[in-house]
Design an enzyme around this catalytic site. Structure first.
Site, PDB file in Angstrom:
ATOM      1  N   GLY A  95       0.871   5.770  -2.810  1.00 28.07           N
ATOM      2  CA  GLY A  95       0.156   7.033  -2.971  1.00 28.07           C
ATOM      3  C   GLY A  95      -1.143   7.119  -2.206  1.00 28.07           C
ATOM      4  O   GLY A  95      -1.667   8.221  -2.008  1.00 28.07           O
ATOM      5  N   ARG A  96      -1.695   5.986  -1.773  1.00 28.54           N
ATOM      6  CA  ARG A  96      -2.894   6.015  -0.935  1.00 28.54           C
ATOM      7  C   ARG A  96      -2.861   4.904   0.107  1.00 28.54           C
ATOM      8  O   ARG A  96      -3.891   4.410   0.550  1.00 28.54           O
ATOM      9  CB  ARG A  96      -4.165   5.917  -1.779  1.00 28.54           C
ATOM     10  CG  ARG A  96      -4.266   4.723  -2.692  1.00 28.54           C
ATOM     11  CD  ARG A  96      -5.644   4.664  -3.335  1.00 28.54           C
ATOM     12  NE  ARG A  96      -5.742   3.618  -4.336  1.00 28.54           N
ATOM     13  CZ  ARG A  96      -6.886   3.225  -4.876  1.00 28.54           C
ATOM     14  NH1 ARG A  96      -8.022   3.771  -4.478  1.00 28.54           N
ATOM     15  NH2 ARG A  96      -6.901   2.294  -5.792  1.00 28.54           N
ATOM     16  N   LYS A 116      -4.811   0.648   2.346  1.00 33.23           N
ATOM     17  CA  LYS A 116      -5.246   1.203   1.078  1.00 33.23           C
ATOM     18  C   LYS A 116      -6.390   2.174   1.376  1.00 33.23           C
ATOM     19  O   LYS A 116      -7.358   1.797   2.042  1.00 33.23           O
ATOM     20  CB  LYS A 116      -5.721   0.099   0.134  1.00 33.23           C
ATOM     21  CG  LYS A 116      -6.042   0.569  -1.288  1.00 33.23           C
ATOM     22  CD  LYS A 116      -6.383  -0.618  -2.169  1.00 33.23           C
ATOM     23  CE  LYS A 116      -6.638  -0.192  -3.617  1.00 33.23           C
ATOM     24  NZ  LYS A 116      -6.958  -1.351  -4.483  1.00 33.23           N
ATOM     25  N   ASP A 128      -6.477  11.561  -4.464  1.00 33.12           N
ATOM     26  CA  ASP A 128      -6.972  11.982  -3.149  1.00 33.12           C
ATOM     27  C   ASP A 128      -6.565  11.037  -2.029  1.00 33.12           C
ATOM     28  O   ASP A 128      -6.866  11.283  -0.864  1.00 33.12           O
ATOM     29  CB  ASP A 128      -8.496  12.155  -3.178  1.00 33.12           C
ATOM     30  CG  ASP A 128      -9.245  10.872  -3.538  1.00 33.12           C
ATOM     31  OD1 ASP A 128      -8.629   9.789  -3.522  1.00 33.12           O
ATOM     32  OD2 ASP A 128     -10.449  10.967  -3.854  1.00 33.12           O
ATOM     33  N   ARG A 189       7.931  -4.778  -3.355  1.00 34.89           N
ATOM     34  CA  ARG A 189       7.512  -5.092  -4.713  1.00 34.89           C
ATOM     35  C   ARG A 189       8.726  -5.204  -5.636  1.00 34.89           C
ATOM     36  O   ARG A 189       9.815  -4.712  -5.311  1.00 34.89           O
ATOM     37  CB  ARG A 189       6.591  -3.981  -5.243  1.00 34.89           C
ATOM     38  CG  ARG A 189       5.453  -3.635  -4.314  1.00 34.89           C
ATOM     39  CD  ARG A 189       4.902  -2.242  -4.612  1.00 34.89           C
ATOM     40  NE  ARG A 189       3.932  -1.827  -3.595  1.00 34.89           N
ATOM     41  CZ  ARG A 189       2.618  -1.741  -3.781  1.00 34.89           C
ATOM     42  NH1 ARG A 189       2.115  -2.017  -4.967  1.00 34.89           N
ATOM     43  NH2 ARG A 189       1.819  -1.372  -2.821  1.00 34.89           N
ATOM     44  N   ASP A 257       4.915  -3.155 -10.364  1.00 35.67           N
ATOM     45  CA  ASP A 257       4.727  -2.632  -9.012  1.00 35.67           C
ATOM     46  C   ASP A 257       3.600  -3.355  -8.281  1.00 35.67           C
ATOM     47  O   ASP A 257       3.393  -3.116  -7.090  1.00 35.67           O
ATOM     48  CB  ASP A 257       4.453  -1.127  -9.040  1.00 35.67           C
ATOM     49  CG  ASP A 257       3.230  -0.769  -9.868  1.00 35.67           C
ATOM     50  OD1 ASP A 257       3.256  -1.032 -11.080  1.00 35.67           O
ATOM     51  OD2 ASP A 257       2.254  -0.232  -9.308  1.00 35.67           O
TER      52      ASP A 257
END
Length: 457
Positions: A95-96, A116, A128, A189, A257
């Site tokens: 997600g980032r 990251k 965000d 993962r 994860d």
């Protein structure tokens, strides 16, 4: 990572593309207002042929994410699920961050450069996609310390400040932003396998098993690939759990994860080093039940390995997977002996003597609450000073029977204090950066940690 870095020519790879579109989403990096280079890993960059990059080219690749030659042409956000504090979550993924490139080192290992804080992806949900500069600084410090203490870990490869003001609910805001690049042996993962089991996609599961065995373990999958893969993961994660304990390290968020398939520690958040041998010591302020407390980490990592076994039931019968899972305990016991003796700086003797030594060590540390780092500094090479109190007497007697694995001839052993990474010092390092933009304590700490690592190796 376990291998010592050695200079090697640039050898690009793109093996991940064998898996195909169901495993990832093609994404773009965020466009940052600034790209201020704060840290480049000049210890590991030569190992993947990138040590000669100028700072300008470094920033172009790891701040603006211009593709490296002949590897991935665009970043890939990997898809995965996972148990988070034992609750299954199918709404996660990169997600980032994303997989930026793949390379090989001088040992022939396939390595991933992952990010990251590089921007939003289809898996960002309401996030965000950014990383605080403090979070990046903390990860560099964690990975440097763990590598020095003999823990398999991803390596912080690059940290670049990005010039955005971020708002976070759990720390003073607005705060500075950064993008981090990690070098690791695997971006895959346990949660990557869980996602395929969730979708009951046996064909994709077989493909992922083959990829991991072939590229990360140097084996062909064969008919028992799932069982052999689990066997590797059980061994690697048992070793990881033991090394955490010997290092006095608390990861804080050992969700499935956050456990990769090669047993490297990664994805650092609210980590801490325990000041004393306190089994209930926790790192994450939100871990109210102590699920990932210091002494519960082996249990937590074993539980995550069990989730891999559950996922592999998609393509394997249960009995051989259960048999492999039952090896975790014995392998952990072997690993904790190796890890503790390594940190004590002594050679193994026999299983019974080594076990008795470690039991005496843990009992004395717990009873006295002596500082962990101070104890291992004083006891290295089997020489525990007479100034230690009575509870250490059985340990001192046991250590006298052991042979040092290396002498205390490095200048580090003449220091007045051991090198440590306790929370107060981490906060002081960040405070100097945040208040005065003073990076000297940060760089001095990295140098001190590497010096300690040289003394221990």
């Amino acid at each position: 990572m376990a291998f010592s870095p050695q200079a090697f020519s640039y050898t690009p790879e793109a093996a991940i593309l064998e898996l195909g579109e169901p495993f990832y989403d093609r994404v773009e990096a965020a466009a940052f207002p600034k790209t201020l280079l704060r840290f480049r890993n000049d210890r590991w960059s030569p190992a993947v042929g990138l040590g000669e990059l100028s700072d300008a080219r470094w920033v172009a690749h790891f701040g603006r994410f211009e593709p490296l030659p002949d590897t991935l042409r665009e970043p890939l956000a990997l898809r995965y699920h996972g148990h988070q504090f034992r609750v299954y979550n199918p709404e996660i993924g990169d997600g980032r961050g994303f997989l930026f490139a793949q390379l090989r080192d001088g040992h022939g290992r396939l390595l991933d450069l992952g990010t990251k804080g590089s921007g939003q992806t289809p898996h960002s949900r309401f996030g965000d996609g950014r990383l605080t500069l403090k979070g990046g600084v903390r990860e560099v410090l964690a990975t440097e310390m763990l590598e020095a203490l003999g823990v398999e870990t991803s390596n912080s490869f690059s940290l670049i400040e990005t010039g955005e003001a971020l708002h976070r609910g759990d720390e003073p805001s607005p705060t500075r932003s950064a993008v981090l690049v990690r070098l690791s042996h695997s971006h895959i993962r346990i949660g990557t396998f869980q996602r395929l089991a969730y979708h009951r996609d046996g064909e994709a599961m077989e493909r992922l098993i083959a990829y991991v065995l072939r590229h990360l373990y140097g084996e062909e999958p064969g008919t028992d690939g799932a069982v052999r893969l689990l066997d590797h993961v059980v061994s690697r994660t048992a070793e990881l759990a033991a090394r955490y304990m010997a290092a006095g390290f608390v990861h804080g968020v050992l969700n499935s994860d956050n456990i990769n398939i090669t047993g490297e520690s990664f994805d650092y958040g609210p980590w801490r080093f325990a000041p004393s041998w306190e089994p209930g010591f926790t790192a994450a302020y939100f871990d109210h039940a102590g699920l990932y407390a210091f002494a519960r980490q082996p249990e937590a990592i074993h539980w995550d390995a069990m989730q891999l076994a559950v996922a592999l039931r998609t393509v394997s019968e249960a009995p051989p997977l259960i048999e492999v899972l039952e090896r975790f305990g014995p392998r952990y016991q072997e690993a904790i002996r190796r890890a503790m003796l390594w940190r004590l700086g002594v050679e193994p003797r026999d299983s019974a003597a080594d076990t008795a030594l470690i039991e005496a060590l843990e009992a004395a540390l717990h009873e006295t609450q002596a500082p962990i780092d101070r104890f291992f500094f004083d006891a290295f090479a089997g020489r525990l000073p007479d100034s230690y109190p009575e509870p250490f007497a059985p340990l001192r007697a046991a250590l006298a029977e052991y042979t040092a694995r290396k002498p205390r001839d490095h200048p580090y052993w003449s220091d007045a204090e051991p090198c440590s990474m306790l929370i107060d010092e981490v906060e002081a390092i960040w405070s100097a950066i945040d208040r005065d933009d003073d990076w000297a304590p940060f760089h001095a700490k990295v140098a001190a940690v590497r010096r300690m690592g040289a003394a221990l190796r």
